[in-house]
Design a protein around this motif. Structure first.
Motif, PDB file in Angstrom:
ATOM      1  N   LYS A   1       0.859  -1.183   0.000  1.00  0.00           N
ATOM      2  CA  LYS A   1       0.000   0.000   0.000  1.00  0.00           C
ATOM      3  C   LYS A   1       0.889   1.225   0.000  1.00  0.00           C
ATOM      4  O   LYS A   1       1.811   1.327   0.809  1.00  0.00           O
ATOM      5  CB  LYS A   1      -0.905   0.002   1.232  1.00  0.00           C
TER       6      LYS A   1
ATOM      7  N   ASN B   1       2.018   5.233  -2.310  1.00  0.00           N
ATOM      8  CA  ASN B   1       1.865   6.209  -3.387  1.00  0.00           C
ATOM      9  C   ASN B   1       2.724   5.781  -4.576  1.00  0.00           C
ATOM     10  O   ASN B   1       3.952   5.840  -4.507  1.00  0.00           O
ATOM     11  CB  ASN B   1       2.296   7.587  -2.887  1.00  0.00           C
ATOM     12  N   PRO B   2       2.117   5.356  -5.676  1.00  0.00           N
ATOM     13  CA  PRO B   2       2.905   4.881  -6.823  1.00  0.00           C
ATOM     14  C   PRO B   2       3.431   6.005  -7.708  1.00  0.00           C
ATOM     15  O   PRO B   2       4.195   5.747  -8.637  1.00  0.00           O
ATOM     16  CB  PRO B   2       1.896   4.026  -7.587  1.00  0.00           C
TER      17      PRO B   2
ATOM     18  N   ARG C   1       7.496   1.985  -8.774  1.00  0.00           N
ATOM     19  CA  ARG C   1       6.226   1.751  -8.087  1.00  0.00           C
ATOM     20  C   ARG C   1       5.079   1.640  -9.091  1.00  0.00           C
ATOM     21  O   ARG C   1       4.158   0.843  -8.899  1.00  0.00           O
ATOM     22  CB  ARG C   1       5.950   2.871  -7.086  1.00  0.00           C
ATOM     23  N   LYS C   2       5.140   2.443 -10.143  1.00  0.00           N
ATOM     24  CA  LYS C   2       4.120   2.331 -11.186  1.00  0.00           C
ATOM     25  C   LYS C   2       4.204   0.970 -11.866  1.00  0.00           C
ATOM     26  O   LYS C   2       3.180   0.353 -12.183  1.00  0.00           O
ATOM     27  CB  LYS C   2       4.291   3.452 -12.207  1.00  0.00           C
TER      28      LYS C   2
ATOM     29  N   LEU D   1       2.456  -1.832  -9.915  1.00  0.00           N
ATOM     30  CA  LEU D   1       1.002  -1.939 -10.021  1.00  0.00           C
ATOM     31  C   LEU D   1       0.568  -2.852 -11.165  1.00  0.00           C
ATOM     32  O   LEU D   1      -0.559  -3.362 -11.167  1.00  0.00           O
ATOM     33  CB  LEU D   1       0.387  -0.554 -10.206  1.00  0.00           C
TER      34      LEU D   1
ATOM     35  N   TYR E   1      -2.440  -1.621  -3.308  1.00  0.00           N
ATOM     36  CA  TYR E   1      -3.413  -0.557  -3.084  1.00  0.00           C
ATOM     37  C   TYR E   1      -2.741   0.810  -3.198  1.00  0.00           C
ATOM     38  O   TYR E   1      -1.650   1.026  -2.669  1.00  0.00           O
ATOM     39  CB  TYR E   1      -4.056  -0.702  -1.704  1.00  0.00           C
ATOM     40  N   VAL E   2      -3.416   1.710  -3.896  1.00  0.00           N
ATOM     41  CA  VAL E   2      -2.916   3.076  -4.050  1.00  0.00           C
ATOM     42  C   VAL E   2      -3.410   3.913  -2.875  1.00  0.00           C
ATOM     43  O   VAL E   2      -4.609   3.969  -2.596  1.00  0.00           O
ATOM     44  CB  VAL E   2      -3.397   3.699  -5.373  1.00  0.00           C
ATOM     45  N   GLN E   3      -2.473   4.540  -2.196  1.00  0.00           N
ATOM     46  CA  GLN E   3      -2.828   5.436  -1.094  1.00  0.00           C
ATOM     47  C   GLN E   3      -2.046   6.726  -1.252  1.00  0.00           C
ATOM     48  O   GLN E   3      -0.821   6.738  -1.165  1.00  0.00           O
ATOM     49  CB  GLN E   3      -2.512   4.809   0.261  1.00  0.00           C
ATOM     50  N   VAL E   4      -2.752   7.803  -1.503  1.00  0.00           N
ATOM     51  CA  VAL E   4      -2.135   9.119  -1.637  1.00  0.00           C
ATOM     52  C   VAL E   4      -2.839  10.041  -0.661  1.00  0.00           C
ATOM     53  O   VAL E   4      -4.028  10.315  -0.801  1.00  0.00           O
ATOM     54  CB  VAL E   4      -2.257   9.673  -3.069  1.00  0.00           C
TER      55      VAL E   4
END
Length: 252
Positions: free
Chosen positions: A208, A210-211, A217-218, A221, A236-239
Motif C-alpha cells: 500500500k 503512493n505509486p 512503483r508504477k 502496479l 493498493y494506491v494510497q495518496v
C-alpha cells in the motif's frame, strides 16, 4: 590506542525521554529542570568504543563541501527549496518555516531534534540547518559543476543529486496512516509474527502506498490482480496530502 569491544559485552542502560507535545495546549512549557545541562555516560566502556562503521557515510555526504566548507551564503541559497530552517543555539532549538510539507513530516522531524537535545544535553553543538520535507531530491549535481551546492537535508537522495540524507520522519511515527514509532511498531510486528507462522499464512504479497513518486512503483502496479491475471499480489494506491495552516516563526 582505542580498544574495540563487542556489543554483547555492554550492558545497555535504556533511558526514556518523554516529550509532551499535545496540540491542544500550545502555551505549555517544559518544567524548569526538565532539560539537564550536562550529559552523563551510564557505562564507562562507552568511552573507549570506536564509532560505528556507518559513520563514514557522514563524511561521504559532506564530501561536496570538503574544500570550500559550508558558508552562510550556501545556506541562504537553500532556502528557496526548503520547508524549514533549524537553528540550535546553546541547546535551544529555533525554527523558521518556509512552506508546509505534506502531513506532519516536519513536526515529527523536529520532534526528533528535540529528543536529541534532551538525550545529549550540552553535547549538541550550535548549528544552522536547512531541511526539505518532500520526497524528490532537488540539488542536481549537473547544476553545481563550478559552484558548491547548497547544503539541503531531506529524506531521499540519489546518485545525481547532492541532497544530504536524514532519517525518515516515520521513525518517530506517521499518524496519518496509523504507523507507530519504529520501536513500538517493531514490537507489534514481532507479536504478529508469533501469532501465525509463515507456513500457515495465505500466499499473498501486500503493498500500500503512493505509486506516483517513482517509476518502479508504477511498474509494481502492473502485478496487481485483474480480470485475466492473478499473481497473488494485492496492491493498493494510497495518496494522502494533508495541508494545515501554520505560523511562520516557531520556537521550541
Amino acid at each position: 590506542p582505542v580498544t574495540q569491544i563487542s556489543e554483547a559485552s555492554i550492558h545497555r542502560h535504556k533511558t526514556e525521554f518523554p516529550l509532551n507535545c499535545s496540540p491542544l495546549n500550545l502555551t505549555q512549557t517544559c518544567p524548569l529542570h526538565y532539560y539537564p545541562k550536562t550529559f552523563q555516560i551510564h557505562h564507562q566502556k562507552y568511552k573507549s568504543v570506536t564509532c560505528p562503521e556507518f559513520f563514514h557515510w557522514i563524511h561521504e555526504d559532506l564530501r561536496p563541501w570538503t574544500e570550500t566548507g559550508i558558508t552562510e551564503e550556501m545556506v541562504e541559497r537553500a532556502k528557496s527549496k526548503a520547508s524549514f530552517r533549524l537553528v540550535i543555539l546553546k541547546g535551544r532549538a529555533y525554527v523558521e518555516r518556509y512552506k508546509k510539507p505534506p502531513q506532519t513530516r516536519d513536526l515529527f522531524t523536529l520532534w526528533g531534534f528535540l529528543q536529541l537535545l534532551r538525550r545529549y544535553p550540552g553535547k549538541v553543538p550550535d548549528l544552522d540547518l536547512i531541511f526539505d520535507c518532500f520526497d524528490y531530491p532537488l540539488v542536481e549535481k549537473k547544476d553545481h559543476l563550478l559552484v558548491a551546492p547548497p547544503p539541503l537535508f531531506r529524506y531521499c537522495g540519489d546518485d545525481d543529486t547532492f541532497d544530504i540524507l536524514f532519517r525518515d520522519w516515520s521513525f518517530w511515527g506517521w499518524p496519518e496512516i496509523n504507523i507507530k514509532p519504529w520501536e513500538s511498531l517493531l514490537k507489534d510486528l514481532d507479536q504478529g509474527n508469533k501469532r501465525t507462522k509463515w507456513i500457515g499464512r495465505d500466499p499473498y504479497a501486500y503493498w500500500k502506498g503512493n505509486p506516483f513518486v517513482a517509476k518502479h512503483r508504477k511498474d509494481l502496479l502492473k502485478c496487481n490482480v485483474s480480470n485475466t491475471k492473478d499473481w497473488n499480489a494485492r496492491l493498493y494506491v494510497q495518496v494522502l496530502i494533508l495541508i494545515t495552516p501554520f505560523h511562520r516563526d516557531h520556537w521550541f
